[in-house]
Every structure is written in C-alpha cells, then in structure tokens.
Write a protein that holds these residues in place. Structure first.
Motif, short mmCIF file in Angstrom:
data_model
loop_
_atom_site.label_atom_id
_atom_site.label_comp_id
_atom_site.label_asym_id
_atom_site.label_seq_id
_atom_site.Cartn_x
_atom_site.Cartn_y
_atom_site.Cartn_z
N TRP A 1 -71.70 -11.20 -67.92
CA TRP A 1 -70.77 -10.25 -67.31
C TRP A 1 -69.44 -10.29 -68.05
O TRP A 1 -68.82 -11.34 -68.18
CB TRP A 1 -70.57 -10.59 -65.83
N PRO A 2 -68.97 -9.15 -68.58
CA PRO A 2 -67.71 -9.15 -69.33
C PRO A 2 -66.53 -9.62 -68.48
O PRO A 2 -66.39 -9.21 -67.32
CB PRO A 2 -67.55 -7.68 -69.74
N HIS A 3 -65.71 -10.44 -69.04
CA HIS A 3 -64.56 -11.00 -68.32
C HIS A 3 -63.65 -9.88 -67.83
O HIS A 3 -63.23 -9.00 -68.60
CB HIS A 3 -63.77 -11.95 -69.23
N GLY A 4 -63.35 -9.90 -66.55
CA GLY A 4 -62.41 -8.95 -65.98
C GLY A 4 -62.99 -7.59 -65.64
O GLY A 4 -62.28 -6.73 -65.10
N LEU A 5 -64.27 -7.35 -65.94
CA LEU A 5 -64.88 -6.06 -65.62
C LEU A 5 -65.05 -5.94 -64.11
O LEU A 5 -65.57 -6.85 -63.47
CB LEU A 5 -66.24 -5.94 -66.32
N GLY A 6 -64.64 -4.82 -63.54
CA GLY A 6 -64.80 -4.60 -62.12
C GLY A 6 -66.20 -4.12 -61.78
O GLY A 6 -66.87 -3.48 -62.59
N ALA A 7 -66.65 -4.44 -60.58
CA ALA A 7 -67.94 -3.98 -60.06
C ALA A 7 -67.71 -3.37 -58.69
O ALA A 7 -66.91 -3.88 -57.91
CB ALA A 7 -68.94 -5.14 -59.97
N ALA A 8 -68.41 -2.28 -58.40
CA ALA A 8 -68.27 -1.61 -57.12
C ALA A 8 -69.64 -1.45 -56.48
O ALA A 8 -70.61 -1.11 -57.15
CB ALA A 8 -67.62 -0.24 -57.30
N VAL A 9 -69.73 -1.71 -55.17
CA VAL A 9 -70.98 -1.60 -54.43
C VAL A 9 -70.67 -1.01 -53.06
O VAL A 9 -69.54 -1.10 -52.57
CB VAL A 9 -71.68 -2.96 -54.26
N VAL A 10 -71.71 -0.44 -52.42
CA VAL A 10 -71.49 0.15 -51.11
C VAL A 10 -71.88 -0.76 -49.96
O VAL A 10 -71.47 -0.54 -48.83
CB VAL A 10 -72.24 1.50 -50.96
#
Length: 253
Positions: A75-84
């Motif tokens: 997982w790239p450092h600092g990359l945001g992830a969004a889920v419902v």
C-alpha cells in the motif's frame, strides 16, 4: 426458533455464519450473488500498478478489496482509501492499510455512497485523481458526484457478480427456506431484486408472496427502501458491520 439465512457471497457469509451458530441459532448460507474473477485482469493489473498516482482509492465492497489486493503488493505510503461499509473497512485493515488512511461514513447505519461523499474532503480532492475499484457494473452515483465536484475519476472492474441460476438445487433450497418464517440477512439491493426474479421464475407471485412474509435484516437504508418498495413489511435496519447484525439477532432471540 427460526433459521437465520445469510445471503452474502460465500466468502463473506462463512465468518458471520460461524458467529451466529455460536449463539445457538440454526444458520443457512444461501448466496444470492456469485462472485467470480475477471477472465482478463490486464486492465486491473495495469491500473493498480499506478496506485501511487492517485490521491484516493475507493472500494465499493469487500469483494472489491479482496480482488484488488493481489495486484497491490504494498500500500503506497499516505494513499487514502474510501469505503462505504464496515465490512470493507475490515477488509482493508486485514490487508494492512493503516486505519488513519481509511475514510468511511460517520454513521454506520448510513453506509452508502451518499454518506461517503459527505465524509470526503471534496475541496481537497478537486483537480486530483481518484480511482473507484468495483465490479463490472454498479451504481454510478459516487463517480458522477465526484466528477461534479471537480474530481478526476477513473473506474476499474475487479470482479464480476451474478445472481445464481435457478437450477434444481437452488430452487429446492428456496422452496425450503421460504416455507416457514425465517430471519434473512440481505446485504445488497441487487441481490434482493435478483432473489425476487428467481422466485417469480420458480412459482410466480405465490413464491414471491411467501418471501414477502419473511423477516429481513439489512445493513443499509437503501436496501431497506428497496425491500419496502418490493412489498416487505418486516424489515430491520441494523447498521453496517457484523457486530450490529449479530446484536440485532440477539434482540430477537
């Protein structure tokens, strides 16, 4: 006591089935959506190889998470992830995504694209690229709303889903489970609509009427609305996540 019918795809159904069985309840697993890998993952692999180029990756379901991560070695450092929903959040955590990188709706009872949009910092995302990882088809609300807010949106399919065909085994199981009142956990509007189509094929309106007398437990308000529009009167909105589904069942025990 009535049987608890879990209609999730098989991979997500089994852990919940074990928890409910531990409560002493009878459990039946009847997946209403078959999840299968894409026949060609070239586009998926190429897109996820550039994950670090995005400001945010949005995953529409636990299936999207699980299908994507074989192609995201780190997982790239600092990359945001969004889920419902809480299931998708748990899947991301299991794959090592830091909790502080995950955005989801503030209210677990309102786990849908509309409430995810409220949780996102749309101003900060304006002019930046967001990737939505999903099935081959699905709602366009999230992508359309992000684009309307000035976000540059890409989408990529990670898996395919389909309602099971009405073969002899599936027909017999449907007949058995709708013959008596049971508690049905339904976690997808698409699955519920597909179930009603299969019941219509099975025995027309008589089969549908039997299903409409069942008790549904649903995690999202959108699924509850789908159920009520389809003629269901016994619908319990639990909120997202297995803990809330189990708690709702315990209240009925």
């Amino acid at each position: 006591m009535s049987t608890v019918v879990i209609t999730r795809p098989l991979a997500q159904a089994q852990p919940l089935a074990a928890r409910i069985a531990a409560l002493g309840r009878d459990v039946a697993v009847l997946p209403l959506l078959d999840i299968s890998p894409l026949p060609d993952t070239t586009a998926l692999r190429a897109t996820l190889a550039r994950a670090a180029d995005y400001a945010l990756l949005a995953f529409v379901s636990p299936n999207a998470v699980d299908a994507a991560f074989p192609h995201i070695p780190q997982w790239p450092h600092g990359l945001g992830a969004a889920v419902v929903g809480e299931g998708s959040r748990a899947a991301l955590l299991a794959h090592g995504v830091p909790a502080q990188d995950i955005v989801s709706p503030a209210d677990p009872a309102a786990s849908d694209s509309e409430h995810l949009l409220k949780a996102l910092d749309l101003e900060a995302l304006q002019g930046r690229r967001v990737l939505i990882v999903r099935g081959e088809s699905g709602r366009e609300l999230l992508a359309d709303s992000l684009r309307a807010a000035g976000v540059l949106v890409d989408t990529v399919a990670a898996y395919r889903r389909a309602v099971p065909p009405l073969d002899d085994a599936f027909a017999a199981r449907l007949s058995e489970l709708t013959a008596e009142p049971n508690d049905w956990i339904v976690t997808s509007s698409e699955a519920l609509r597909g179930l009603l189509r299969r019941l219509e094929e099975l025995d027309g309106q008589a089969a549908v009427a039997k299903m409409q007398r069942q008790h549904l437990l649903v995690p999202h308000a959108r699924i509850a609305e789908t159920a009520k529009l389809a003629g269901f009167h016994r619908v319990t909105l639990t909120g997202s996540g297995d803990d809330r589904l189990v708690a709702a069942l315990q209240l009925r025990s």
